[in-house]
Design an enzyme around this catalytic site. Structure first.
Site, PDB file in Angstrom:
ATOM      1  N   TYR A 141       0.830  -1.270  -0.120  1.00 11.39           N
ATOM      2  CA  TYR A 141      -0.008   0.042  -0.042  1.00 11.39           C
ATOM      3  C   TYR A 141       0.954   1.263   0.102  1.00 11.39           C
ATOM      4  O   TYR A 141       0.305   2.259  -0.424  1.00 11.39           O
ATOM      5  CB  TYR A 141      -1.038  -0.101   1.146  1.00 11.39           C
ATOM      6  CG  TYR A 141      -2.281  -0.540   1.126  1.00 11.39           C
ATOM      7  CD1 TYR A 141      -2.144  -2.072   0.888  1.00 11.39           C
ATOM      8  CD2 TYR A 141      -3.367  -0.119   1.336  1.00 11.39           C
ATOM      9  CE1 TYR A 141      -3.322  -2.790   0.569  1.00 11.39           C
ATOM     10  CE2 TYR A 141      -4.610  -0.753   1.224  1.00 11.39           C
ATOM     11  CZ  TYR A 141      -4.676  -2.122   1.133  1.00 11.39           C
ATOM     12  OH  TYR A 141      -5.768  -2.823   0.764  1.00 11.39           O
ATOM     13  N   LYS A 191       3.506 -15.303   1.913  1.00  8.93           N
ATOM     14  CA  LYS A 191       3.569 -15.868   0.811  1.00  8.93           C
ATOM     15  C   LYS A 191       4.748 -16.102   0.635  1.00  8.93           C
ATOM     16  O   LYS A 191       5.466 -15.796  -0.427  1.00  8.93           O
ATOM     17  CB  LYS A 191       2.885 -15.105  -0.409  1.00  8.93           C
ATOM     18  CG  LYS A 191       2.902 -15.744  -1.500  1.00  8.93           C
ATOM     19  CD  LYS A 191       1.834 -16.872  -1.792  1.00  8.93           C
ATOM     20  CE  LYS A 191       1.888 -17.573  -3.197  1.00  8.93           C
ATOM     21  NZ  LYS A 191       1.162 -18.679  -3.212  1.00  8.93           N
ATOM     22  N   ASP A 223      -2.828 -18.438   0.286  1.00 11.38           N
ATOM     23  CA  ASP A 223      -3.504 -19.088  -0.665  1.00 11.38           C
ATOM     24  C   ASP A 223      -4.131 -20.329   0.197  1.00 11.38           C
ATOM     25  O   ASP A 223      -5.672 -20.308   0.076  1.00 11.38           O
ATOM     26  CB  ASP A 223      -3.128 -19.757  -1.790  1.00 11.38           C
ATOM     27  CG  ASP A 223      -1.762 -20.391  -1.873  1.00 11.38           C
ATOM     28  OD1 ASP A 223      -1.059 -20.504  -0.671  1.00 11.38           O
ATOM     29  OD2 ASP A 223      -1.369 -20.863  -2.963  1.00 11.38           O
ATOM     30  N   ASP A 247      -6.368  -7.250   4.179  1.00 13.78           N
ATOM     31  CA  ASP A 247      -7.595  -6.677   3.829  1.00 13.78           C
ATOM     32  C   ASP A 247      -8.373  -7.690   3.181  1.00 13.78           C
ATOM     33  O   ASP A 247      -9.474  -7.686   3.257  1.00 13.78           O
ATOM     34  CB  ASP A 247      -6.881  -5.513   2.490  1.00 13.78           C
ATOM     35  CG  ASP A 247      -8.123  -5.022   2.008  1.00 13.78           C
ATOM     36  OD1 ASP A 247      -9.107  -4.450   2.726  1.00 13.78           O
ATOM     37  OD2 ASP A 247      -8.195  -4.935   0.565  1.00 13.78           O
ATOM     38  N   ASP A 251     -12.137  -9.548   4.826  1.00 14.16           N
ATOM     39  CA  ASP A 251     -13.686  -9.400   3.995  1.00 14.16           C
ATOM     40  C   ASP A 251     -14.207 -10.848   3.977  1.00 14.16           C
ATOM     41  O   ASP A 251     -15.325 -11.227   4.026  1.00 14.16           O
ATOM     42  CB  ASP A 251     -13.447  -8.643   2.514  1.00 14.16           C
ATOM     43  CG  ASP A 251     -13.779  -7.253   2.650  1.00 14.16           C
ATOM     44  OD1 ASP A 251     -13.355  -6.677   3.720  1.00 14.16           O
ATOM     45  OD2 ASP A 251     -14.226  -6.657   1.854  1.00 14.16           O
TER      46      ASP A 251
HETATM   47  C1  IPM Z   1     -10.364  -1.222   4.159  1.00 12.35           C
HETATM   48  C2  IPM Z   1     -10.363  -0.775   2.848  1.00 12.35           C
HETATM   49  C3  IPM Z   1      -9.436   0.094   2.589  1.00 12.35           C
HETATM   50  C4  IPM Z   1      -8.149  -0.769   2.337  1.00 12.35           C
HETATM   51  C5  IPM Z   1      -9.201   1.153   1.231  1.00 12.35           C
HETATM   52  C6  IPM Z   1     -10.630   1.909   1.174  1.00 12.35           C
HETATM   53  C7  IPM Z   1      -8.172   2.015   1.261  1.00 12.35           C
HETATM   54  O1  IPM Z   1     -10.592  -1.650   1.743  1.00 12.35           O
HETATM   55  O2  IPM Z   1     -10.231  -0.551   5.216  1.00 12.35           O
HETATM   56  O3  IPM Z   1     -10.282  -2.526   4.379  1.00 12.35           O
HETATM   57  O4  IPM Z   1      -7.672  -1.329   1.584  1.00 12.35           O
HETATM   58  O5  IPM Z   1      -7.447  -0.427   3.737  1.00 12.35           O
HETATM   59 MN    MN Z   2     -11.074  -3.488   2.766  1.00 12.49          MN
END
Ligand code: IPM
Ligand code: MN
Ligand code: NAD
Length: 357
Positions: A141, A191, A223, A247, A251
């Site tokens: 990032y 990884k 993975d 990240d 999710d």
């Molecule tokens: C999160 C989001 C952010 C990230 C983006 C919006 C920059 O996806 O907070 O998980 O990737 O960190």
């Molecule tokens: Mn995110």
């Protein structure tokens, strides 16, 4: 207690969910006799439109000058032009970096009442209690060089994944300290079979593990980890990983709990730094403005703020208990509703939690 909590509603559903969390914090203040000053500041796409900057100076100053920051989300189709010079998400990355919040805690815990809301079978979901520790201000990032250029084969984009020993060590140490207070197990995800960054990560992780022999340690390749999260999620305690992997995996893991709209987070730095609290989801442009977003991830983020920045443990627990009670009573926003449920609105969910307090 008197505390200043800076609110950053942001874009899309951001303003809708932050106002519900504010409602709950107001109820906490009344019940426990605190005074919370909760000013909101312009941020994200809205701040680009008005001031040309997703993180205006005044907004950053307010964040730095408060005991905790509660954020909604930023971004949306309006600011998604791939050639745009400024993007809402840059404001978020700059804010995290300015606050120095290198450790992003993302708890994945299943509320009893929601065991049937996950697309996974209830027997897989039972007992899941994972704490992701995502490195937040390093890795691909932030690594340089990054950008775009013209090459022999046309347009080219590039990013650099980089981690140094200091960055790896401090986030690993957070993971071990947290594991010691939980079930005593750290899983580091990398990884290392392909990436040089991950090989340094793993080397340092093993050194930190050797310094913390009372905590169990394992490495898993990213993975395979994506698969284990579906296959045997109850086996994990603290999962520590780099910025990008964290990240994505968080999710994925949110679906164990039933919805992305359920997962809170706390971004913490060294002692004395201001914590940043936000749901892990985004601005959900597909449902923004409809009043149907789930505010619970933001409300649970507010609980994390109470606990980790204001050291109000009883107040934080009261918010979490109120959420559990509202869910146990059968109230659902549409993302977690069962067939036949009449879903409640975002505002009604906020009212229910505040009333349960
Ligand atoms: C999160 C989001 C952010 C990230 C983006 C919006 C920059 O996806 O907070 O998980 O990737 O960190
Ligand atoms: Mn995110
Ligand atoms: P998203 O997380 O916004 O939404 C993904 C899906 O989950 C959508 O269908 C959405 O409706 C649903 N969802 C998310 N939160 C919900 C909630 N509280 N209640 C009910 N449903 C919910 O991800 P996306 O659509 O890929 O991204 C949209 C924008 O958000 C992008 O601009 C992205 O950069 C941004 N984003 C911001 C943050 C942040 O500010 N921390 C985090 C992730 C994405």
């Amino acid at each position: 207690m008197e505390a200043k909590i800076t609110l950053l509603p942001g874009d899309g559903i951001g303003p809708e969910i932050v106002v519900e969390a504010k409602k709950v914090l107001t109820a906490v203040a009344a019940k426990f006799n605190h005074t919370f000053d909760m000013p909101a500041y312009i941020y994200g796409g809205a701040a680009i439109d008005e001031l040309g900057d997703p993180l205006p100076e005044e907004t950053l100053a307010a964040c730095l000058n408060s005991q905790g920051v509660l954020m909604g989300a930023v971004g949306g189709p309006k600011w998604d032009d791939p050639t745009a010079a400024v993007r809402p998400e840059q404001g978020l990355l700059r804010l995290r970096q300015a606050l120095g919040v290198f450790a992003n805690l993302r708890p994945v815990k299943v509320f009893d009442a929601l065991a049937d809301a996950s697309p996974l079978k209830p027997e897989r979901v039972k007992g899941v209690d994972i704490l992701f520790v995502r490195e937040l201000i390093g890795g691909i990032y932030f690594g340089t060089p990054q950008g775009r250029s013209e090459g022999a084969h046309g347009r080219e984009g590039f990013n650099t994944m980089r981690y140094n020993e200091m960055e790896i060590r401090r986030v690993l140490q957070v993971a071990f300290d947290l594991a010691r207070k939980r079930r005593g197990k750290v899983t580091s995800v990398d990884k290392a079979n392909v990436l040089a960054t991950s090989r340094v990560w793993r080397e340092v992780a093993h050194e930190v593990a050797a310094e913390n022999p009372d905590v169990q340690y394992e490495d898993i390749l990213v993975d395979a980890m994506a698969m284990y999260l579906i296959n045997r999620p109850a086996d994990f305690d603290v999962v520590v990983t780099g910025n990008l992997f964290g990240d994505i995996l968080s999710d994925e893991a949110s679906m164990i709990t039933g919805s992305l709209g359920m997962l809170p987070s706390a971004a913490l730095g060294a002692a004395g730094s201001v914590g940043l609290y936000e749901p892990i989801h985004g601005s959900a442009p597909d449902i923004a403005g409809q009043g149907i977003a789930n505010p619970l991830a933001t409300i649970l983020s507010a609980a994390m703020l109470l606990r980790s920045s204001l050291y109000l443990d009883a107040e934080a627990a009261a918010v979490e208990t109120a959420v559990a009670q509202v869910l146990a009573a059968g109230h659902r926003t549409s993302d977690i509703a069962r067939p036949g449920d009449k879903p409640v609105t975002c505002a009604a969910m906020g009212d229910l939690v505040a009333a349960a307090l």
